[in-house]
Design an enzyme around this catalytic site. Sequence first.
Site, PDB file in Angstrom:
ATOM      1  N   ARG A 105       0.849  -1.182   0.000  1.00 52.27           N
ATOM      2  CA  ARG A 105       0.000   0.000   0.000  1.00 52.27           C
ATOM      3  C   ARG A 105       0.894   1.245   0.000  1.00 52.27           C
ATOM      4  O   ARG A 105       1.707   1.436   0.907  1.00 52.27           O
ATOM      5  CB  ARG A 105      -0.911   0.024   1.230  1.00 52.27           C
ATOM      6  CG  ARG A 105      -1.815   1.249   1.220  1.00 52.27           C
ATOM      7  CD  ARG A 105      -2.609   1.431   2.490  1.00 52.27           C
ATOM      8  NE  ARG A 105      -3.271   2.738   2.419  1.00 52.27           N
ATOM      9  CZ  ARG A 105      -3.502   3.516   3.464  1.00 52.27           C
ATOM     10  NH1 ARG A 105      -3.155   3.140   4.675  1.00 52.27           N
ATOM     11  NH2 ARG A 105      -4.080   4.690   3.289  1.00 52.27           N
ATOM     12  N   HIS A 150      -3.293  10.868   0.522  1.00 47.46           N
ATOM     13  CA  HIS A 150      -2.789  10.612   1.874  1.00 47.46           C
ATOM     14  C   HIS A 150      -2.243  11.936   2.421  1.00 47.46           C
ATOM     15  O   HIS A 150      -1.042  12.122   2.592  1.00 47.46           O
ATOM     16  CB  HIS A 150      -1.706   9.528   1.854  1.00 47.46           C
ATOM     17  CG  HIS A 150      -1.485   8.883   3.191  1.00 47.46           C
ATOM     18  ND1 HIS A 150      -1.570   7.524   3.388  1.00 47.46           N
ATOM     19  CD2 HIS A 150      -1.181   9.406   4.399  1.00 47.46           C
ATOM     20  CE1 HIS A 150      -1.313   7.232   4.648  1.00 47.46           C
ATOM     21  NE2 HIS A 150      -1.068   8.383   5.298  1.00 47.46           N
ATOM     22  N   GLU A 195      -7.856   8.333   6.082  1.00 48.37           N
ATOM     23  CA  GLU A 195      -8.207   8.891   7.376  1.00 48.37           C
ATOM     24  C   GLU A 195      -8.898  10.253   7.321  1.00 48.37           C
ATOM     25  O   GLU A 195      -8.296  11.309   7.590  1.00 48.37           O
ATOM     26  CB  GLU A 195      -6.965   8.976   8.263  1.00 48.37           C
ATOM     27  CG  GLU A 195      -6.316   7.633   8.509  1.00 48.37           C
ATOM     28  CD  GLU A 195      -5.156   7.671   9.482  1.00 48.37           C
ATOM     29  OE1 GLU A 195      -4.750   6.599   9.957  1.00 48.37           O
ATOM     30  OE2 GLU A 195      -4.659   8.787   9.783  1.00 48.37           O
ATOM     31  N   ASN A 335      -7.677   1.531   9.476  1.00 54.63           N
ATOM     32  CA  ASN A 335      -6.447   1.807  10.210  1.00 54.63           C
ATOM     33  C   ASN A 335      -6.767   1.763  11.697  1.00 54.63           C
ATOM     34  O   ASN A 335      -7.608   2.528  12.178  1.00 54.63           O
ATOM     35  CB  ASN A 335      -5.889   3.193   9.865  1.00 54.63           C
ATOM     36  CG  ASN A 335      -5.397   3.296   8.436  1.00 54.63           C
ATOM     37  OD1 ASN A 335      -5.397   2.322   7.703  1.00 54.63           O
ATOM     38  ND2 ASN A 335      -4.967   4.481   8.052  1.00 54.63           N
ATOM     39  N   TYR A 337      -4.945   1.226  15.702  1.00 57.00           N
ATOM     40  CA  TYR A 337      -3.728   1.102  16.502  1.00 57.00           C
ATOM     41  C   TYR A 337      -4.010   0.856  17.976  1.00 57.00           C
ATOM     42  O   TYR A 337      -3.263   0.135  18.626  1.00 57.00           O
ATOM     43  CB  TYR A 337      -2.886   2.379  16.385  1.00 57.00           C
ATOM     44  CG  TYR A 337      -2.273   2.582  15.022  1.00 57.00           C
ATOM     45  CD1 TYR A 337      -1.031   2.027  14.701  1.00 57.00           C
ATOM     46  CD2 TYR A 337      -2.928   3.304  14.041  1.00 57.00           C
ATOM     47  CE1 TYR A 337      -0.466   2.206  13.451  1.00 57.00           C
ATOM     48  CE2 TYR A 337      -2.375   3.501  12.784  1.00 57.00           C
ATOM     49  CZ  TYR A 337      -1.139   2.942  12.494  1.00 57.00           C
ATOM     50  OH  TYR A 337      -0.585   3.111  11.246  1.00 57.00           O
ATOM     51  N   GLU A 404      -3.779  -0.272   7.949  1.00 58.49           N
ATOM     52  CA  GLU A 404      -2.665   0.112   8.818  1.00 58.49           C
ATOM     53  C   GLU A 404      -2.878  -0.497  10.192  1.00 58.49           C
ATOM     54  O   GLU A 404      -3.983  -0.486  10.722  1.00 58.49           O
ATOM     55  CB  GLU A 404      -2.543   1.635   8.990  1.00 58.49           C
ATOM     56  CG  GLU A 404      -2.048   2.393   7.786  1.00 58.49           C
ATOM     57  CD  GLU A 404      -1.885   3.889   8.058  1.00 58.49           C
ATOM     58  OE1 GLU A 404      -1.652   4.268   9.229  1.00 58.49           O
ATOM     59  OE2 GLU A 404      -2.009   4.671   7.113  1.00 58.49           O
TER      60      GLU A 404
END
Length: 499
Positions: A105, A150, A195, A335, A337, A404
């Site tokens: 990616r 991005h 995002e 994404n 985390y 991600e």
Amino acid sequence: MKKLNTSMNKVAALFCFTVITFINVNALNTKPFPKDFKFGVATAAYQIEGGWNEDGKGENIWDHLVHTNPTAVANNDTGDTACDSYHKYKEDVAMLKYLGVSHYRFSLSWTRLLPNGFANKVNQRGVQYYKNLIKELKDNGIQPLVTLYHWEMPQTLQELGGFLNNNFIDWFGDYAELCFKLFGDDVTNWLTFNEPGPICQHGYGLGDLAPLYKSPGIGEYICGKNLVLAHARAWHIYDDLFRSKQKGSVGIVIDSRWFEPETNKTEDIQAAEVMRHFVWGTYINPLINGDHSSIVKEKIAKRSKQQGFKRSRLPEFTEEEQKYLKGTLDIIGLNHYSTYLISAQKHPDPDAMGFYVDCEAVARQSDDWEKGGTDWMRVVPWGIRKLLKWIKHTFNNPKIMITENGFCDNKDKLLDDDRRINYIKTYLSNIRDAMDKDGVNVVGYTLWSLMDNFEWTLGYTQKFGIYHVDFNSPNRTRTKKKSADYYKKVIATRCLTDM
């Protein structure tokens, strides 16, 4: 208010089970991933490419920020050279080949292709760079997964308002159409925006990311509306002009923590659900169901009325726009985390405006959770399973690609990165549980990141890579970390085991 309370009571009943369900975070799922499950790694253009003004490339908002307001970034760092992938892309692909990934990616730099942002002037040297990269990937059996945006708004377009200008929908559509035309015969998997939350909440609300525009509760919501409409424009262009021949997909990347209720109290369960919908109901619900989530609309409308506004600060979609938006999502890029604990605000500020206050919730992270190398990083593997399960039930089990997921530290030249290995292992185990035990439709996993890179306003202080990059070396020397070999083993065996 009565309508909101009724809907939230239903929410409380629905998600009470989720809150109290015990998940054994210590049990590693060693069941093999399916043969068609894709493993990859991710990067982004400004964070790795460098060559910021080479070969006809134009200025973007991050070029502008680091050169005009250098103190906005840690240590006055810039992405002028970054990992120098503009010159070292073949070395990067060799690293990908060593790992054995199925996909890579990466993002396109809008101004490398269109120096002034508009489609009237195409930079052929920029086109050739990406053609060379894509060819190198495919020659090595690696599929490109391409992000169109991005965080790299052309500065020329930003000076016209950027996401706050309704013409952005056309500008982005023209750019997307060019990319489909130039690269679509070799790229079948597209992602429009990376995002939306940071783009709008931090770029146009809090103003702590480029373009540093501060308009909490107003500009950030205008940004969100134009962003999802621009995504829909790109999707329709692909669907009308390219899909039948290129047979690809167009998705969007949403960043989301898991929002866990602080307690089993009804008000905290409701507050956590509101937080989830402020993320997903603002950006994903319009693309699936044609409109913002009712929870979000009701909450912001109520607060706007209390503040004396004649209409909600959240812009409405017209009926025509709702029809245009609905169903414009082939795949969700996720994404993820970390996780937050959510409680209801006891005394919400009636005058405050903005995404993070309109939700009337308080977020914190437990001191008992393992810390990473940055303030917001806590290792909470069970959070991703709960999030995936919630997505399945909320949106009828859509196709999801983890775009991600990764661990950061802040120690340079840390090659024996066992904490990163443990993060990868435990998060992948919970993803496997979500697929195997909860029936979630996850089709792939993309680790962030291939190598240490420019982490926006944190500069080079945060290290997410499975390859170390020496940013003091003119050659930007890459060195394999222990986690690279671990991830290589996972990909080869399709199983989670100890090193």
